[in-house]
Design a protein around this motif. Structure first.
Motif, PDB file in Angstrom:
ATOM      1  N   ASN A   1      34.229  50.843 -90.269  1.00 55.33           N
ATOM      2  CA  ASN A   1      33.894  49.969 -89.144  1.00 55.33           C
ATOM      3  C   ASN A   1      35.078  49.703 -88.226  1.00 55.33           C
ATOM      4  OD1 ASN A   1      35.378  48.314 -90.768  1.00 55.33           O
ATOM      5  ND2 ASN A   1      33.857  46.702 -90.938  1.00 55.33           N
ATOM      6  N   THR A   2      36.065  50.568 -88.243  1.00 58.17           N
ATOM      7  CA  THR A   2      37.215  50.393 -87.364  1.00 58.17           C
ATOM      8  C   THR A   2      37.199  51.458 -86.273  1.00 58.17           C
ATOM      9  OG1 THR A   2      38.548  51.750 -88.832  1.00 58.17           O
ATOM     10  CG2 THR A   2      38.644  49.362 -89.153  1.00 58.17           C
ATOM     11  N   CYS A   3      36.066  51.640 -85.699  1.00 55.32           N
ATOM     12  CA  CYS A   3      35.896  52.714 -84.729  1.00 55.32           C
ATOM     13  C   CYS A   3      34.872  52.291 -83.676  1.00 55.32           C
ATOM     14  CB  CYS A   3      35.387  53.956 -85.466  1.00 55.32           C
ATOM     15  SG  CYS A   3      35.482  55.475 -84.524  1.00 55.32           S
ATOM     16  N   VAL A   4      34.792  53.068 -82.636  1.00 55.05           N
ATOM     17  CA  VAL A   4      33.711  52.881 -81.681  1.00 55.05           C
ATOM     18  C   VAL A   4      32.564  53.804 -82.074  1.00 55.05           C
ATOM     19  CG1 VAL A   4      35.184  52.155 -79.785  1.00 55.05           C
ATOM     20  CG2 VAL A   4      34.653  54.568 -80.056  1.00 55.05           C
ATOM     21  N   GLU A   5      31.390  53.473 -81.592  1.00 44.52           N
ATOM     22  CA  GLU A   5      30.216  54.300 -81.805  1.00 44.52           C
ATOM     23  C   GLU A   5      29.713  54.750 -80.443  1.00 44.52           C
ATOM     24  OE1 GLU A   5      28.160  52.290 -85.674  1.00 44.52           O
ATOM     25  OE2 GLU A   5      27.918  51.247 -83.770  1.00 44.52           O
ATOM     26  N   ILE A   6      29.077  55.919 -80.412  1.00 39.74           N
ATOM     27  CA  ILE A   6      28.484  56.383 -79.160  1.00 39.74           C
ATOM     28  C   ILE A   6      27.021  56.726 -79.382  1.00 39.74           C
ATOM     29  CG2 ILE A   6      30.675  57.283 -78.277  1.00 39.74           C
ATOM     30  CD1 ILE A   6      29.474  60.120 -78.783  1.00 39.74           C
ATOM     31  N   ALA A   7      26.279  56.652 -78.312  1.00 39.72           N
ATOM     32  CA  ALA A   7      24.878  57.081 -78.295  1.00 39.72           C
ATOM     33  C   ALA A   7      24.687  57.881 -77.014  1.00 39.72           C
ATOM     34  CB  ALA A   7      23.934  55.888 -78.340  1.00 39.72           C
ATOM     35  N   GLU A   8      24.022  59.005 -77.143  1.00 36.65           N
ATOM     36  CA  GLU A   8      23.819  59.883 -75.990  1.00 36.65           C
ATOM     37  C   GLU A   8      22.470  59.636 -75.341  1.00 36.65           C
ATOM     38  OE1 GLU A   8      24.859  64.038 -76.728  1.00 36.65           O
ATOM     39  OE2 GLU A   8      25.733  63.351 -78.614  1.00 36.65           O
ATOM     40  N   ALA A   9      22.485  59.496 -74.025  1.00 35.55           N
ATOM     41  CA  ALA A   9      21.265  59.444 -73.222  1.00 35.55           C
ATOM     42  C   ALA A   9      21.294  60.684 -72.326  1.00 35.55           C
ATOM     43  CB  ALA A   9      21.225  58.168 -72.399  1.00 35.55           C
ATOM     44  N   VAL A  10      20.305  60.864 -71.516  1.00 36.94           N
ATOM     45  CA  VAL A  10      20.240  62.062 -70.676  1.00 36.94           C
ATOM     46  C   VAL A  10      21.411  62.130 -69.697  1.00 36.94           C
ATOM     47  CG1 VAL A  10      18.865  63.285 -68.960  1.00 36.94           C
ATOM     48  CG2 VAL A  10      17.747  62.197 -70.903  1.00 36.94           C
ATOM     49  N   THR A  11      21.702  61.046 -69.025  1.00 36.61           N
ATOM     50  CA  THR A  11      22.740  61.075 -67.991  1.00 36.61           C
ATOM     51  C   THR A  11      23.972  60.240 -68.310  1.00 36.61           C
ATOM     52  OG1 THR A  11      21.726  59.211 -66.825  1.00 36.61           O
ATOM     53  CG2 THR A  11      21.021  61.430 -66.175  1.00 36.61           C
ATOM     54  N   HIS A  12      23.922  59.459 -69.390  1.00 37.76           N
ATOM     55  CA  HIS A  12      25.026  58.556 -69.720  1.00 37.76           C
ATOM     56  C   HIS A  12      25.343  58.598 -71.213  1.00 37.76           C
ATOM     57  CE1 HIS A  12      24.115  57.009 -65.765  1.00 37.76           C
ATOM     58  NE2 HIS A  12      25.257  56.344 -65.799  1.00 37.76           N
ATOM     59  N   ILE A  13      26.557  58.156 -71.527  1.00 38.36           N
ATOM     60  CA  ILE A  13      26.987  57.937 -72.896  1.00 38.36           C
ATOM     61  C   ILE A  13      27.205  56.441 -73.047  1.00 38.36           C
ATOM     62  CG2 ILE A  13      28.792  58.339 -74.620  1.00 38.36           C
ATOM     63  CD1 ILE A  13      27.276  60.879 -74.019  1.00 38.36           C
ATOM     64  N   ALA A  14      26.586  55.851 -74.067  1.00 39.65           N
ATOM     65  CA  ALA A  14      26.783  54.427 -74.344  1.00 39.65           C
ATOM     66  C   ALA A  14      27.840  54.310 -75.439  1.00 39.65           C
ATOM     67  CB  ALA A  14      25.478  53.793 -74.794  1.00 39.65           C
ATOM     68  N   ILE A  15      28.711  53.329 -75.293  1.00 43.19           N
ATOM     69  CA  ILE A  15      29.817  53.124 -76.228  1.00 43.19           C
ATOM     70  C   ILE A  15      29.808  51.668 -76.664  1.00 43.19           C
ATOM     71  CG2 ILE A  15      32.330  53.300 -76.519  1.00 43.19           C
ATOM     72  CD1 ILE A  15      32.195  55.098 -73.902  1.00 43.19           C
ATOM     73  N   ARG A  16      29.990  51.438 -77.973  1.00 37.73           N
ATOM     74  CA  ARG A  16      30.060  50.059 -78.466  1.00 37.73           C
ATOM     75  C   ARG A  16      31.077  49.960 -79.598  1.00 37.73           C
ATOM     76  NH1 ARG A  16      24.355  49.338 -81.803  1.00 37.73           N
ATOM     77  NH2 ARG A  16      24.936  50.650 -83.591  1.00 37.73           N
ATOM     78  N   ASP A  17      31.501  48.755 -79.865  1.00 34.32           N
ATOM     79  CA  ASP A  17      32.438  48.459 -80.946  1.00 34.32           C
ATOM     80  C   ASP A  17      31.658  48.432 -82.254  1.00 34.32           C
ATOM     81  OD1 ASP A  17      34.218  47.336 -82.780  1.00 34.32           O
ATOM     82  OD2 ASP A  17      34.894  45.771 -81.415  1.00 34.32           O
ATOM     83  N   SER A  18      32.068  49.223 -83.226  1.00 34.15           N
ATOM     84  CA  SER A  18      31.336  49.282 -84.490  1.00 34.15           C
ATOM     85  C   SER A  18      31.428  47.974 -85.278  1.00 34.15           C
ATOM     86  CB  SER A  18      31.837  50.442 -85.355  1.00 34.15           C
ATOM     87  OG  SER A  18      33.192  50.255 -85.702  1.00 34.15           O
ATOM     88  N   LYS A  19      32.442  47.154 -85.002  1.00 33.83           N
ATOM     89  CA  LYS A  19      32.573  45.867 -85.688  1.00 33.83           C
ATOM     90  C   LYS A  19      31.677  44.796 -85.078  1.00 33.83           C
ATOM     91  CE  LYS A  19      36.804  45.891 -84.884  1.00 33.83           C
ATOM     92  NZ  LYS A  19      38.079  46.365 -84.527  1.00 33.83           N
ATOM     93  N   ALA A  20      31.202  45.024 -83.862  1.00 31.09           N
ATOM     94  CA  ALA A  20      30.366  44.043 -83.165  1.00 31.09           C
ATOM     95  C   ALA A  20      29.230  44.768 -82.440  1.00 31.09           C
ATOM     96  CB  ALA A  20      31.210  43.228 -82.203  1.00 31.09           C
ATOM     97  N   PRO A  21      28.345  45.438 -83.171  1.00 27.93           N
ATOM     98  CA  PRO A  21      27.313  46.251 -82.524  1.00 27.93           C
ATOM     99  C   PRO A  21      26.306  45.480 -81.687  1.00 27.93           C
ATOM    100  CG  PRO A  21      26.932  46.126 -84.879  1.00 27.93           C
ATOM    101  CD  PRO A  21      28.261  45.488 -84.620  1.00 27.93           C
ATOM    102  N   ALA A  22      26.171  44.192 -81.907  1.00 29.45           N
ATOM    103  CA  ALA A  22      25.209  43.401 -81.137  1.00 29.45           C
ATOM    104  C   ALA A  22      25.773  42.966 -79.782  1.00 29.45           C
ATOM    105  CB  ALA A  22      24.771  42.179 -81.932  1.00 29.45           C
ATOM    106  N   ARG A  23      27.059  43.134 -79.607  1.00 31.73           N
ATOM    107  CA  ARG A  23      27.677  42.751 -78.332  1.00 31.73           C
ATOM    108  C   ARG A  23      27.408  43.793 -77.255  1.00 31.73           C
ATOM    109  NH1 ARG A  23      33.420  39.869 -79.404  1.00 31.73           N
ATOM    110  NH2 ARG A  23      32.526  37.948 -80.228  1.00 31.73           N
ATOM    111  N   ALA A  24      27.953  43.580 -76.102  1.00 36.21           N
ATOM    112  CA  ALA A  24      27.731  44.448 -74.944  1.00 36.21           C
ATOM    113  C   ALA A  24      28.192  45.871 -75.201  1.00 36.21           C
ATOM    114  CB  ALA A  24      28.472  43.876 -73.738  1.00 36.21           C
TER     115      ALA A  24
END
Length: 62
Positions: free
Chosen positions: A15-38
């Motif tokens: 949990n000391t990393c960022v996570e990504i999710a792929e969409a068609v035109t964008h990549i979403a990035i979030r903090d793995s320690k706080a996934p509910a945040r922005a």
């Protein structure tokens, strides 16, 4: 969205990393320690350019 962590993520819970999710035109990035945040969303070409830049700087002699 299907979130995924880097295989280089830290030990333990990984949990000391960022996570990504792929969409068609964008990549979403979030903090793995706080996934509910922005999340941060960037266009795919910008994310690819960022990753390539990090790879270049991490190579010896770069």
């Amino acid at each position: 969205m299907n979130w995924r962590k880097s295989t280089y993520s830290g030990g333990g819970e990984g949990n000391t990393c960022v996570e990504i999710a792929e969409a068609v035109t964008h990549i979403a990035i979030r903090d793995s320690k706080a996934p509910a945040r922005a999340t941060l969303s960037v266009p795919v070409p910008s994310f690819v350019a960022f990753v390539e830049g990090v790879k270049r700087r991490s190579r010896p002699g770069a």
